[in-house]
Design a protein around this motif. Structure first.
Motif, short mmCIF file in Angstrom:
data_model
loop_
_atom_site.label_atom_id
_atom_site.label_comp_id
_atom_site.label_asym_id
_atom_site.label_seq_id
_atom_site.Cartn_x
_atom_site.Cartn_y
_atom_site.Cartn_z
N LEU A 101 114.72 81.95 39.02
CA LEU A 101 114.26 81.54 40.59
C LEU A 101 112.51 81.83 40.39
O LEU A 101 112.07 80.96 40.92
N ASN A 102 112.37 82.74 39.69
CA ASN A 102 110.89 83.04 39.59
C ASN A 102 110.04 81.89 38.87
O ASN A 102 108.80 82.05 39.24
N ILE A 104 110.52 79.09 39.19
CA ILE A 104 110.64 77.66 39.86
C ILE A 104 109.24 77.67 40.70
O ILE A 104 108.89 78.64 41.75
N ARG A 107 107.99 76.32 46.27
CA ARG A 107 108.55 77.25 47.11
C ARG A 107 109.87 76.76 47.91
O ARG A 107 110.52 77.72 48.02
N GLN A 110 112.86 76.62 45.90
CA GLN A 110 113.35 77.88 45.51
C GLN A 110 113.90 78.37 46.53
O GLN A 110 115.08 79.20 46.44
N GLN A 114 117.93 79.44 46.54
CA GLN A 114 118.61 80.78 47.08
C GLN A 114 119.57 81.06 47.97
O GLN A 114 120.59 81.57 47.82
N THR B 18 118.62 74.90 37.02
CA THR B 18 118.84 75.31 38.63
C THR B 18 119.83 74.35 39.24
O THR B 18 120.91 74.57 39.80
#
Lengths: 304, 286
Positions: A101-102, A104, A107, A110, A114, B18
């Motif tokens: 995640l960090n 990506i 924002r 991200q 999440q 992702t």
């Protein structure tokens, strides 16, 4: 005499606080400490009409029966293997996810990722197991159809002893990885940005920054959570096991707590089941203390 | 120049990974929703893969006519509302004295209550206790034994402790009682923790199946999760001996019941999202 007087003084001063906390104290006394008195059953032959106190003492009879039973070895093995596999998979995945995640940069994306990842945490375990069973159904489940593209013949996975642990652990990771990553995401957010900037100036690439800055910065959080997880290792979710297992998979799926459930609530062998439960708790406490001791020795981080 | 190309390659890798994770996470959810709205014939043929094929509300209409589903759903709503209100109130009440530094039993009671996170009497003694108290097969049997969670109690106490004590002291000097300080000063300042507690307890009661399974044998009191367990995990037995239509509908109804059972939580999800992150983090401090 003076002690009594101080107590009287305190009670007069704090009577309203005492009144406010009283319902809570009653709850813990009745429903948390009350059952601890019930542990006496494990050393007696409990008889409903005689009550816990009136039933005859039998000493360690039930514990001897447990250790002597053919199931004892299987229970120990299954409980440990399931707990260990659970820990091995469910512990590192959230860390890896937080690190991902960090990386990506967008924002909004991200945030979306999440949010999507937390969602399964709120789905009930009945629904999770139900959906899993449906996806894997040998009668046209979507995953079964997908596997058959690669030439895998349809199987009834819920009846295969060797499939039980992977299914249990896999669905658990699916459900909790996002939720369990929250704490690491917060830890990463707390890292001083200047560290990254100066590392970038020194020519450190993204991989190097991850290894040399991000990971060491969140290491204390990781260790603390590892101890907590190890302490709770054997408290595995029997609620889910009860939904997933059946007589065909007992050989890998039957663990201490499900055995307590079957013996105690389905067969009404209250005393024997209490003894099994007590044995399980004692092992839990020993592991918790052991994990804590190890952590204290090696890293000076501990929960007690 | 070379460096820039490399960085972009990492970004592509990160994005692909992702997206894969999101697909794995969301696919089962989307699949169930699609199955519930598809034409029943496609459901039976099992050829719905992502989006609904055809459109039908038959399954939902059936749920509305099914008394057992409606009753179970109503029961769950009752357990969740009554359970959450009592749990949040009792947790806040119990945490408040524990957060007051001058309370003379503060340390002893804190210790005894925290200890229950690590040691318990176990399943069988609790079961016997619930029977002895004549709670078995009553609505309170699945609320009272779990009314305060020690974990929630600790995070609430930490939150109260983080509020400035001077306000309480000032109120004390003005002659305010502890009750007034708690209800008029602390509770109004505690919206974040109250939201977190409401969320944690609410989801817990909504999703609980094990307590109802062991404490409620009366069908009339059973919550939706137990009904779901019946149709999802023991359905093979039920569909035997039914007509073709019944089998067809039974197959699709389970997806619709899942959607209905998850719906309230999913609807509230975007609104409560910011609170639960906070909740986990308050808990992490201690």
């Amino acid at each position: 005499m003076t002690a009594l007087r101080t107590w009287k003084k305190y009670i007069r001063r704090d009577w309203m606080l005492l009144l406010i906390i009283l319902p809570g104290v009653i709850y813990f006394a009745v429903f948390c400490y009350g059952p601890m008195y019930g542990i006496l059953m494990a050393f007696k032959d409990y008889n409903i009409s005689k009550g816990i106190w009136g039933s005859p003492w039998v000493g360690l009879k039930h514990f001897k029966e447990l250790v002597g039973s053919v199931y004892f070895g299987r229970l120990v093995k299954n409980t440990f293997l399931l707990s260990i596999e659970q820990l091995i998979w469910s512990f590192p995945v959230p860390i890896a996810f937080a690190l991902l995640l960090n990386e990506i940069r967008n924002r909004k994306f991200q945030r979306f990722v999440q949010t999507a990842a937390y969602l399964p945490h709120f789905v009930s375990v009945v629904v999770v197991v139900g959906i899993l069973k449906d996806l894997l159904s040998s009668n046209g489940g979507v995953l079964t159809q997908f596997f058959s593209l690669f030439g895998v013949t349809p199987k009834n996975y819920f009846n295969l002893p060797e499939a039980f642990r992977p299914l249990y652990v896999g669905s658990g990771v699916w459900q909790e990885f996002g939720w369990n990553s929250i704490i690491y995401v917060a830890a990463i957010a707390g890292i001083d940005q200047q560290l990254y900037e100066s590392a970038a100036l020194d020519g450190a690439g993204r991989w190097k920054r991850l290894i040399h800055i991000t990971l060491p910065s969140i290491a204390p959080t990781i260790i603390l959570l590892l101890i907590l997880n190890m302490g709770n290792m054997l408290n595995i979710g029997y609620e889910k096991v009860i939904l997933m297992y059946n007589a065909a998979t007992y050989s890998t799926a039957d663990i201490f707590s499900t055995y307590v459930y079957r013996k105690g609530l389905l067969n009404a062998q209250y005393s024997f089941a209490s003894a099994v439960g007590l044995a399980n708790s004692v092992i839990n406490v020993i592991i918790l203390l052991g994990a804590n001791f190890l952590a204290k020795k090696t890293t000076e981080i501990s929960i007690f | 120049m070379n460096r820039k190309v490399k960085l972009q390659r990492t970004d592509i890798l990160v994005t692909m990974l992702t997206v894969l994770i999101i697909i794995i996470t969301l696919y089962p959810v989307i699949y169930v929703i699609s199955m519930s709205f598809s034409d029943p014939n496609h459901v039976l043929a099992k050829d719905v893969y992502l989006l609904p094929k055809g459109f039908s509300l038959k399954a939902y209409k059936m749920i509305l006519k099914n008394k057992t589903v409606l009753r179970s759903f109503g029961n769950t709503v009752w357990y969740t509302i009554v359970g959450t209100i009592t749990s949040v109130t009792l947790t806040a009440f119990t945490a408040y004295p524990l957060s007051r530094s001058r309370f003379f039993l503060r340390r002893q009671l804190s210790f005894l209550m925290t200890l229950t996170m690590f040691v318990s009497g176990g399943l069988i003694p609790l079961y016997i206790l619930v029977q002895k108290l004549h709670l078995y097969n009553t609505r309170w049997s699945i609320i009272l034994p779990y009314i305060i969670s020690a974990y929630n109690l600790i995070i609430t106490r930490s939150f109260f402790e983080s509020l400035p004590e001077e306000i309480a002291d000032a109120a004390k000097i003005d002659g305010g009682s502890e009750w007034t300080i708690m209800t008029k000063i602390f509770i109004p300042l505690s919206k974040p923790i109250i939201s977190v507690l409401t969320l944690f307890y609410g989801v817990g009661y909504w999703n609980s199946y094990f307590a109802p399974l062991i404490f409620l044998s009366n069908d009339k009191l059973q919550p939706i999760q137990l009904y779901l367990r019946g149709i999802l995990l023991t359905s093979e037995m039920q569909s035997a001996g039914m007509g073709m239509d019944a089998v067809l509908m039974n197959e699709q109804m389970k997806y619709a019941v899942i959607v209905v059972a998850c719906f309230p939580i999913m609807i509230l999800y975007p609104f409560i999202q910011k609170y639960f992150e906070k909740g986990v983090l308050i808990g992490a401090v201690k």
